[in-house]
Each structure stands twice: as structure tokens, then as C-alpha cells.
Design an enzyme around this catalytic site. Structure first.
Site, PDB file in Angstrom:
ATOM      1  N   SER A  26       0.839  -1.195   0.000  1.00 28.73           N
ATOM      2  CA  SER A  26       0.000   0.000   0.000  1.00 28.73           C
ATOM      3  C   SER A  26       0.871   1.242   0.000  1.00 28.73           C
ATOM      4  O   SER A  26       2.017   1.202   0.475  1.00 28.73           O
ATOM      5  CB  SER A  26      -0.871  -0.010   1.266  1.00 28.73           C
ATOM      6  OG  SER A  26      -1.520   1.215   1.445  1.00 28.73           O
ATOM      7  N   TYR A  35      -1.524  -0.433  10.375  1.00 28.28           N
ATOM      8  CA  TYR A  35      -1.671  -0.909   8.998  1.00 28.28           C
ATOM      9  C   TYR A  35      -0.465  -0.468   8.159  1.00 28.28           C
ATOM     10  O   TYR A  35       0.127  -1.268   7.436  1.00 28.28           O
ATOM     11  CB  TYR A  35      -2.973  -0.370   8.407  1.00 28.28           C
ATOM     12  CG  TYR A  35      -3.159  -0.664   6.944  1.00 28.28           C
ATOM     13  CD1 TYR A  35      -3.569  -1.922   6.516  1.00 28.28           C
ATOM     14  CD2 TYR A  35      -2.945   0.319   5.978  1.00 28.28           C
ATOM     15  CE1 TYR A  35      -3.750  -2.193   5.171  1.00 28.28           C
ATOM     16  CE2 TYR A  35      -3.127   0.058   4.632  1.00 28.28           C
ATOM     17  CZ  TYR A  35      -3.526  -1.202   4.233  1.00 28.28           C
ATOM     18  OH  TYR A  35      -3.708  -1.477   2.897  1.00 28.28           O
TER      19      TYR A  35
END
Length: 182
Positions: free
Chosen positions: A147, A161
Site C-alpha cells: 500500500s 496498517y
């Protein structure tokens, strides 16, 4: 990367394939002739829809459930891979999410463990499970979906995350260095 004809007969495992990016990857690989193991955790309906779309287009798909957010679930999932009776030729570690937003001072040990396990630990141990067969055959492919949060630190409430995805990006480089020669 194999050509379209070379995908025929290959077994592909796509984690998090019941929706979004994972579903699109599963459909794309199936359109190239790969047999797809459609992983899902709780979205059985989504996984069934992906498998039905693959089969409607003449492809092969199999539902492959597993909870990758806890250590026990990851262990059971890797055991299931080993029991397949056929090698995984292409692995796409796509499963992951932030689970819930929490500011740094609000992150509990449980949330930390769950997010790290789902986004990083599962990819490590699933990859570790399929690599020996890939080395033995002299071919295979592992794709880890990271990501932008890995480079940017994530938004407010997404620190764990972002940390997990940063680890996944580093893990990808480590696997490449160690196993690319094989």
C-alpha cells in the site's frame, strides 16, 4: 512471468479474493488459464460470485476459506495448503485491511497483533509454505500487495496498517534476495 499458454494448468492462490483488488486479480489470472484458489474469510457470498464468474468464463476455481487475522488461523491455512496435493505455482498475498482506525495512543496489543498478523505474518508464513515447492520445480511467483501507506505512514488512525504494509514491502525484497536465484 509465464505467457498466457503457460498459465494453463497452473494453480494460483489469491488471498483476499472475495472482493476488490483480490477478486480482480483472481479473475485476471483465470482469464489467462490459471486454476484459481479463491481465498476468503467471512465473505462467502463474494467468493462464490468470483468463483462463479471464473467458471462461467470456462475457468477453474475452488473456494479456499481461512481466517488470516489470527496465528491459529494462519497455521491452519498453511496446513490446508500443504494438504492440497498439488503445488501452488503463483501466490498473490492480497488479504489485508486496517481492521479499524485507532490513533497511536489508542492501539491495543490485540489490535496490533490482529493487523500485523493479517497484513504481514500471514504473507510470510503462506509464502514460506509454498516456496520449497517452487524451488524444487525451479519456478514460481509470489506477488505481495502492499500500500502507499507503507511509504507515507498512513492516515490518522492507520499507523499499525502502515507499519504492517511497510514490513510487507521489506519482506518482499528479502524473499527476492533469498529465493530469486532458485
Amino acid at each position: 512471468m509465464p505467457t498466457k499458454d503457460e498459465f494453463k494448468g497452473m494453480t494460483t492462490l489469491v488471498t483476499g479474493a472475495s472482493s476488490g483488488i483480490g477478486a480482480a486479480i483472481a479473475l485476471g489470472l483465470a482469464s489467462c488459464g490459471a486454476r484459481v484458489l479463491v481465498h476468503y474469510n467471512s465473505n462467502l457470498d463474494g467468493a462464490r460470485e468470483v468463483a462463479c464468474q471464473i467458471q462461467a468464463r470456462g475457468g477453474e476455481a475452488e473456494l479456499f476459506p481461512g481466517d488470516l487475522s489470527c496465528a491459529d488461523g494462519v497455521c491452519k491455512f498453511t496446513e490446508k495448503i500443504q494438504a492440497l496435493g498439488r503445488p501452488v505455482d503463483i501466490l498473490v498475498n492480497n488479504a489485508g485491511t486496517l481492521l479499524r482506525r485507532a490513533r497511536i495512543l489508542e492501539v491495543s496489543g490485540e489490535l496490533w497483533d490482529d493487523v500485523i498478523t493479517l497484513n504481514l505474518k500471514s504473507a510470510f508464513f503462506i509464502s514460506q509454505t509454498v516456496v520449497p515447492g517452487m524451488m524444487e520445480r525451479g519456478q514460481g511467483c509470489i506477488v505481495n500487495i502492499s500500500s502507499l501507506a507503507a511509504m507515507m505512514g498512513g492516515g490518522i488512525g492507520a499507523s499499525v496498517y502502515a507499519t504492517a504494509k511497510g514490513g510487507l514491502s521489506t519482506l518482499t525484497k528479502a524473499f527476492a534476495r533469498e529465493f530469486a536465484p532458485h
